[in-house]
Design an enzyme around this catalytic site. Structure first.
Site, PDB file in Angstrom:
ATOM      1  CG  HIS A 124      -2.935  29.866  34.842  1.00 54.60           C
ATOM      2  ND1 HIS A 124      -3.814  30.793  35.696  1.00 54.60           N
ATOM      3  CD2 HIS A 124      -2.831  29.096  34.788  1.00 54.60           C
ATOM      4  CE1 HIS A 124      -4.152  30.051  36.716  1.00 54.60           C
ATOM      5  NE2 HIS A 124      -3.565  28.494  35.764  1.00 54.60           N
ATOM      6  CG  ASP A 201       1.739  34.271  34.515  1.00 57.37           C
ATOM      7  OD1 ASP A 201       2.481  33.633  35.997  1.00 57.37           O
ATOM      8  OD2 ASP A 201       0.924  33.689  34.265  1.00 57.37           O
ATOM      9  CD  GLN A 204       3.313  25.965  34.296  1.00 59.18           C
ATOM     10  OE1 GLN A 204       4.524  25.116  34.351  1.00 59.18           O
ATOM     11  NE2 GLN A 204       2.393  25.766  35.340  1.00 59.18           N
ATOM     12  CE  LYS A 227       1.997  26.917  39.105  1.00 64.39           C
ATOM     13  NZ  LYS A 227       1.317  26.312  38.688  1.00 64.39           N
ATOM     14  CB  CYS A 365      -5.854  27.225  34.251  1.00 61.14           C
ATOM     15  SG  CYS A 365      -6.834  26.126  36.697  1.00 61.14           S
TER      16      CYS A 365
HETATM   17  N1  PMP Z   1       0.183  31.167  35.920  1.00 54.70           N
HETATM   18  C1  PMP Z   1       0.335  30.171  34.867  1.00 54.70           C
HETATM   19  C2  PMP Z   1       1.087  30.482  33.516  1.00 54.70           C
HETATM   20  C3  PMP Z   1       0.690  29.246  35.514  1.00 54.70           C
HETATM   21  O1  PMP Z   1       0.790  28.335  35.203  1.00 54.70           O
HETATM   22  C4  PMP Z   1      -0.102  29.362  37.041  1.00 54.70           C
HETATM   23  C5  PMP Z   1      -0.967  27.515  37.845  1.00 54.70           C
HETATM   24  N2  PMP Z   1      -0.885  26.815  37.467  1.00 54.70           N
HETATM   25  C6  PMP Z   1      -0.780  31.130  37.260  1.00 54.70           C
HETATM   26  C7  PMP Z   1      -0.103  31.799  36.607  1.00 54.70           C
HETATM   27  C8  PMP Z   1      -1.261  30.221  39.031  1.00 54.70           C
HETATM   28  O2  PMP Z   1      -0.520  30.000  39.792  1.00 54.70           O
HETATM   29  P1  PMP Z   1      -1.087  30.144  41.040  1.00 54.70           P
HETATM   30  O3  PMP Z   1      -2.369  29.053  41.512  1.00 54.70           O
HETATM   31  O4  PMP Z   1      -0.564  29.852  42.299  1.00 54.70           O
HETATM   32  O5  PMP Z   1      -1.469  31.198  41.855  1.00 54.70           O
END
Ligand code: PMP
Length: 407
Positions: A124, A201, A204, A227, A365
């Site tokens: 991401h 990270d 997910q 999430k 993203c």
């Molecule tokens: N890493 C991953 C794999 C994600 O899916 C996301 C959220 N789409 C993020 C990081 C970022 O999370 P946040 O926007 O809640 O900081």
């Protein structure tokens, strides 16, 4: 399907009981953010109505109560991740802030020109950009472990990229664009053999599987509350005590100090050293309520239920000749990313919305993932613990409708 009583669970989510464009809402955008159960909503209202005050400051009763609830939530997170100490749990705004914290506090003082930061091709943007910024600041170099056409990490390439220049591995536990679950335990073990610390990270992964940071032996683990059926604006950085202790504060302000004079400031101990300013008090407490809710159902039961839901959705989707599934790794979480021949994902998303079905259409993203697969975007259906097999049927019928309209 045994284990998860979706009919009962759906009663817990007031937002799901509505119609969109005259159709029952089918919410399949859980990878972007999950909806909140009544227990979380009630917790937020109750704390603001009964126990709210600033934390860690007051001798007065409300402040003590709020502090107890806030620290109680930290303990719930610790238990959920099986961290050794609750002071290894840092509250942040979310995954993004947790990763930036590690980049700036762990990486910036340590990394030198020529040092290498290893990430993967499925990250991401929030696990890419903070490292690029750090590279600009320090002269470190970003290295990327490639994936194959199924969206699986190339492990031999990973091994080849690990070297004595590697200073950190930052890797998604589960990809938001592809659903791929990475073999993080194996990656961590290999990285550690080279003395390389690992940030996972977990944005997910956390809603879909049990995570044990001691078993993984990861050095950092980041996730977002929103999430995991909790509030937005609160997240977690887990870090090993010995690493966190060596790291300078990320931000300066109140709560993160022990003593301030104009000549010198003594920093507070963990975890407060990394929690400058008034935190998202109630959101942290409500994240604790979300963890209780998930554990009330059982994370293993959720994982098994979602596995069956994904298998069903995949089987149905594969029957649609014009449909291509983007991300077909053997180990996959409950995400179905797809394209339709000659139909733009935004058109898919718009038509499905008119049928009451919420999916994501875009680059998620993860623009480098889109580039790798040669698509501008995908449509993504992502499942949570309240989704049903009937909703999968609605999605498949919706996709047929999209093809009919544009065919
Ligand atoms: N890493 C991953 C794999 C994600 O899916 C996301 C959220 N789409 C993020 C990081 C970022 O999370 P946040 O926007 O809640 O900081």
């Amino acid at each position: 399907v045994m284990g998860v009583d979706t009919a009962r669970i759906r009663q817990d989510f007031p937002i799901l009981r509505q119609q969109v464009h005259g159709q029952p809402l089918v919410y399949l955008d859980n990878a972007a953010t999950a909806q909140k159960p009544r227990a979380v909503l009630d917790c937020i209202t109750r704390v603001y109505a009964e126990d709210y005050a600033n934390v860690h400051r007051g001798v007065h009763t409300l402040s003590q109560r709020a502090t107890e609830l806030f620290e109680g939530a930290r303990e719930k997170v610790r238990r959920h991740l099986n961290a050794r100490h609750s002071h290894e749990i840092i509250f942040t705004r979310g995954t993004t802030e947790a990763i930036n914290l590690v980049a700036q506090s762990y990486g910036r003082p340590r990394f030198k020109a020529g040092d290498e930061i290893l990430i993967t091709a499925m990250e991401h943007h929030s696990n890419i950009v903070p490292w690029q910024m750090l590279c600009e600041q320090t002269g470190a170099v970003l290295k990327v472990v490639p994936i194959d056409r199924t969206g699986t990490l190339l492990l031999d390439q990973f091994e080849a990229l690990l070297s004595n220049r590697t200073r950190l591995l930052a890797v998604a536990h589960m990809s938001n664009a592809l659903g791929t679950i990475n073999p993080v335990e194996k990656l961590i073990e290999q990285a550690h053999r080279h003395g390389v610390p690992v940030l996972v990270d977990g944005a997910q992964a956390i809603p879909h599987m049990a995570v044990d940071v001691q078993a993984l032996d990861c050095d950092f683990y980041a996730f977002s509350g929103h999430k995991l059926y909790g509030p937005a604006g609160i997240g977690v950085l887990y870090g090993k005590e010995e690493l966190l202790n060596k790291m300078p504060p990320y931000q300066g302000g109140g709560d993160m100090i022990r003593r301030v004079t104009f000549e010198k400031t003594e920093y507070n101990t963990l975890p407060y050293k990394f929690e400058a300013g008034t935190p998202s008090i109630v959101d942290a407490i409500a994240l604790g309520a979300a963890i209780d809710y998930v554990n009330g159902i059982g994370i293993e039961a959720i994982a098994e239920y979602e596995r069956q839901l994904l298998a069903y959705a995949t089987e149905q989707a594969l029957r649609i000749p014009d449909l291509t599934i983007i991300g077909q790794a053997a180990d996959k979480g409950a995400i179905l990313s797809f394209t339709l021949h000659r139909i733009h994902p935004h058109d898919i998303g718009t038509i499905l919305d008119h049928l009451g079905i919420a999916v994501r259409a875009g680059h998620h993203c993860a623009m480098p993932v889109m580039d790798f697969f040669g698509v501008p975007a995908t449509a993504r259906a992502s499942f949570g613990l309240y989704n049903t097999f009937e909703e999968v049927d609605a999605l498949i019928a919706g996709i047929h409708k999209v093809i009919e309209v544009f065919g």
